[in-house]
Design an enzyme around this catalytic site. Structure first.
Site, mmCIF file in Angstrom:
data_model
loop_
_atom_site.group_PDB
_atom_site.id
_atom_site.type_symbol
_atom_site.label_atom_id
_atom_site.label_comp_id
_atom_site.label_asym_id
_atom_site.label_seq_id
_atom_site.Cartn_x
_atom_site.Cartn_y
_atom_site.Cartn_z
ATOM 1 N N HIS A 1 62.088 -25.059 -15.434
ATOM 2 C CA HIS A 1 61.729 -25.688 -14.159
ATOM 3 C C HIS A 1 60.877 -26.919 -14.435
ATOM 4 C CE1 HIS A 1 58.303 -23.114 -15.067
ATOM 5 N NE2 HIS A 1 57.595 -23.643 -14.087
ATOM 6 N N HIS B 1 57.827 -27.925 -13.719
ATOM 7 C CA HIS B 1 56.371 -27.956 -13.816
ATOM 8 C C HIS B 1 56.007 -28.477 -15.204
ATOM 9 C CE1 HIS B 1 55.474 -24.915 -10.353
ATOM 10 N NE2 HIS B 1 55.581 -26.171 -9.927
ATOM 11 N N ASP C 1 53.923 -27.987 -17.572
ATOM 12 C CA ASP C 1 53.681 -27.172 -18.762
ATOM 13 C C ASP C 1 54.954 -26.561 -19.330
ATOM 14 O OD1 ASP C 1 53.794 -25.562 -16.455
ATOM 15 O OD2 ASP C 1 52.561 -23.993 -17.333
ATOM 16 N N HIS C 2 56.105 -27.018 -18.802
ATOM 17 C CA HIS C 2 57.387 -26.537 -19.324
ATOM 18 C C HIS C 2 58.325 -27.675 -19.741
ATOM 19 C CE1 HIS C 2 56.893 -22.212 -18.289
ATOM 20 N NE2 HIS C 2 55.982 -22.742 -17.480
ATOM 21 N N HIS D 1 59.952 -18.725 -8.071
ATOM 22 C CA HIS D 1 58.689 -19.395 -8.378
ATOM 23 C C HIS D 1 58.438 -20.416 -7.266
ATOM 24 C CE1 HIS D 1 55.335 -20.471 -10.776
ATOM 25 N NE2 HIS D 1 55.811 -21.596 -11.252
ATOM 26 N N ASP E 1 58.910 -19.095 -15.227
ATOM 27 C CA ASP E 1 57.862 -18.405 -14.494
ATOM 28 C C ASP E 1 58.489 -17.715 -13.286
ATOM 29 O OD1 ASP E 1 56.490 -19.995 -16.305
ATOM 30 O OD2 ASP E 1 55.224 -20.963 -14.826
ATOM 31 N N HIS F 1 53.001 -16.536 -21.561
ATOM 32 C CA HIS F 1 52.553 -17.354 -20.442
ATOM 33 C C HIS F 1 51.220 -16.852 -19.892
ATOM 34 C CE1 HIS F 1 52.791 -19.709 -16.635
ATOM 35 N NE2 HIS F 1 53.470 -20.545 -17.400
#
Length: 302
Positions: free
Chosen positions: A60, A62, A64-65, A140, A210, A268
């Site tokens: 996805h 976000h 941090d990915h 998510h 997530d 995570h």
């Protein structure tokens, strides 16, 4: 099958930990799953031959990915990469990456493809003669997919002793490996079962990060050998998992139990916790075969 954890902590990078990224090696294929900041450095630290990575799977959008993705794409260019690269990820990822490349006057010099995903149903997004990859729709705050990697074991193992006893020419070996019987010059038919052994049982790996606790994924990941499931919080902060649409270690273990998976890998983690062993302790109250991801850790999935 081998899994290398490059980063497995939530939110922001720290001097002692990295956000989500991992490499799955399966039947001599290397797949990069998520690509947070610091992924390139972690690839080098883990001595992964990342020039062999031809497919990248982003869960996805976000940061941090995927914030490390444009840097990795640019590094491939600097290293004179020639082979094609395909990025699988949510719709919008192509626009984001190409905008950054255009704004910096960069180019790749190799073919860069994007497989943008929109479906909320599980679908096969990659398949060759060795591996199948399917999406795992997750719940998510934004559109998110996990990924299911499944080995293909089509070839049977050649019984060399039996083949030599029948004086069978090597030109027939491929036919035998793929299940064919052999007819000798005198007309005798040798069944494949006498010439081969059963192949190793195909292995599978599911990546789920997530997501909130969501039992709808169970039919997709049922009976997998290894499940990586996010466990951002402990049960004492379950109210935070609901608000941020993440899972607790106990919830991850419950999914593993109900899906009858063989092994659960937790990751995570929120950086609010100083000891990740607490996640394992909590999960094992529900499901026994629990392992903890950590930066640089490798899992030999035999």
């Amino acid at each position: 099958m081998k899994l290398t954890i490059l980063g497995c902590y939530a939110a922001t990078p720290r001097t002692i930990s990295n956000p989500t990224s991992q490499v799955l090696e399966i039947k001599n294929r290397l797949f990069l799953i998520d690509c947070a900041e610091g992924t390139q450095v972690q690839l080098r630290k883990s001595k992964v031959k990342f020039s062999k990575i031809n497919h990248i799977f982003i869960s996805h959008l976000h940061g941090d990915h995927f914030y490390g993705l444009v840097g990795l794409i640019s590094t491939f260019m600097l290293l004179n990469r020639e082979s094609d690269l395909t990025v699988h990820g949510p719709k919008g990822i192509k626009e984001i990456i190409l905008l950054q490349l255009r704004a910096s006057g960069s180019f790749t010099g190799y073919n860069l493809y994007f497989n943008e995903l929109e479906s909320k149903e599980s679908q096969t997004i990659f398949e060759d003669d060795r591996v199948v990859v399917k999406t795992i729709p997750l719940k998510h705050r934004i559109y998110t997919n996990g990924y299911l990697f499944q080995e293909k074991n089509i070839e049977r193992k050649l019984n060399i002793e039996a083949v030599e006893n029948y004086n069978i020419d090597k030109v027939y070996f491929n036919k035998i490996k793929f299940g064919g019987d052999i007819t000798l010059e005198n007309g005798t038919v040798i069944p494949n079962s006498e010439l081969t052994f059963d192949p190793q049982v195909a292995k599978s790996y599911a990546f789920c990060s997530d997501t909130i606790y969501d039992e709808t994924i169970i039919p997709i990941i049922e009976n997998v050998d290894y499940l990586y499931h996010e466990s951002t919080f402990l049960e004492s902060e379950a109210h935070l998992s609901e608000r941020t649409m993440h899972s607790t270690a106990k919830q991850a273990a419950t999914i593993a139990l109900k899906a009858n998976v063989k092994n659960l890998i937790l990751g995570h983690y929120s950086t609010r916790y100083g000891n990740i062993e607490l996640f394992k302790d909590e999960a094992q109250t529900i499901f026994q075969n629990v392992q903890l991801a950590d930066d640089g850790k490798e899992f030999e999935m035999d």
